[in-house]
Design a protein around this motif. Structure first.
Motif, PDB file in Angstrom:
ATOM      1  N   ALA A  37       0.823  -1.221   0.000  1.00  0.00           N
ATOM      2  CA  ALA A  37       0.000   0.000   0.000  1.00  0.00           C
ATOM      3  C   ALA A  37       0.849   1.259   0.000  1.00  0.00           C
ATOM      4  O   ALA A  37       0.378   2.321  -0.401  1.00  0.00           O
ATOM      5  N   ASN A  70      -4.952   6.667   1.329  1.00  0.00           N
ATOM      6  CA  ASN A  70      -5.887   5.551   1.292  1.00  0.00           C
ATOM      7  C   ASN A  70      -7.289   6.018   0.893  1.00  0.00           C
ATOM      8  O   ASN A  70      -7.973   5.345   0.123  1.00  0.00           O
ATOM      9  N   HIS A  73      -6.961   6.826  -2.998  1.00  0.00           N
ATOM     10  CA  HIS A  73      -6.607   5.747  -3.916  1.00  0.00           C
ATOM     11  C   HIS A  73      -7.114   4.370  -3.497  1.00  0.00           C
ATOM     12  O   HIS A  73      -6.900   3.406  -4.232  1.00  0.00           O
ATOM     13  N   ASN A  74      -7.750   4.280  -2.317  1.00  0.00           N
ATOM     14  CA  ASN A  74      -8.234   2.996  -1.811  1.00  0.00           C
ATOM     15  C   ASN A  74      -7.100   1.967  -1.766  1.00  0.00           C
ATOM     16  O   ASN A  74      -7.260   0.816  -2.149  1.00  0.00           O
ATOM     17  N   SER A  75      -5.929   2.414  -1.328  1.00  0.00           N
ATOM     18  CA  SER A  75      -4.711   1.627  -1.456  1.00  0.00           C
ATOM     19  C   SER A  75      -4.690   0.360  -0.598  1.00  0.00           C
ATOM     20  O   SER A  75      -4.115  -0.647  -1.009  1.00  0.00           O
ATOM     21  N   MET A  77      -7.262  -1.603   0.181  1.00  0.00           N
ATOM     22  CA  MET A  77      -8.064  -2.614  -0.511  1.00  0.00           C
ATOM     23  C   MET A  77      -7.366  -3.116  -1.775  1.00  0.00           C
ATOM     24  O   MET A  77      -7.418  -4.300  -2.090  1.00  0.00           O
ATOM     25  N   ARG A  78      -6.685  -2.238  -2.468  1.00  0.00           N
ATOM     26  CA  ARG A  78      -5.976  -2.653  -3.674  1.00  0.00           C
ATOM     27  C   ARG A  78      -4.773  -3.543  -3.332  1.00  0.00           C
ATOM     28  O   ARG A  78      -4.347  -4.337  -4.165  1.00  0.00           O
ATOM     29  N   ALA A  79      -4.234  -3.400  -2.127  1.00  0.00           N
ATOM     30  CA  ALA A  79      -3.048  -4.163  -1.723  1.00  0.00           C
ATOM     31  C   ALA A  79      -3.395  -5.476  -1.034  1.00  0.00           C
ATOM     32  O   ALA A  79      -2.493  -6.208  -0.644  1.00  0.00           O
ATOM     33  N   ASP A  81      -4.311  -8.344  -2.029  1.00  0.00           N
ATOM     34  CA  ASP A  81      -3.759  -9.556  -2.633  1.00  0.00           C
ATOM     35  C   ASP A  81      -2.327  -9.833  -2.182  1.00  0.00           C
ATOM     36  O   ASP A  81      -1.881 -10.967  -2.241  1.00  0.00           O
TER      37      ASP A  81
END
Length: 84
Positions: A37, A70, A73-75, A77-79, A81
């Motif tokens: 993130a 966050n 960019h909603n980082s 949730m994107r991270a 995985d």
């Protein structure tokens, strides 16, 4: 037709959630998510919540600049995985 019942041993599940190996695994996953993130330099902090009852928990918090990053960019949730 009969249906089999599934019965959970709640004491065993509670012990498993608080087992040190499980907490270590969750912490490693949280550190990978935080790094993906933006890392600790940006403000993503990993915290083991030892007093959480009845479960053991690990948290990734976005502080300062990371919180704004966050939100935009909603980082986290994107991270997610990265924790697999």
């Amino acid at each position: 037709m009969t249906r089999d019942k599934l019965v959970f041993n709640e004491k065993a599940l509670k012990a498993l959630r608080k087992h040190p190996a499980v907490i270590r695994d969750l912490e490693k996953r949280a550190r990978r998510i935080a790094a993906a993130a933006g890392g600790e330099d940006m403000g993503y902090k990993v915290t083991v919540l030892e007093l959480e009852d009845p479960r053991g928990a690990v948290s990734v918090m976005a502080t300062g600049r990371a919180a704004a990053h966050n939100r935009k960019h909603n980082s986290l949730m994107r991270a997610i995985d990265a924790g697999r």
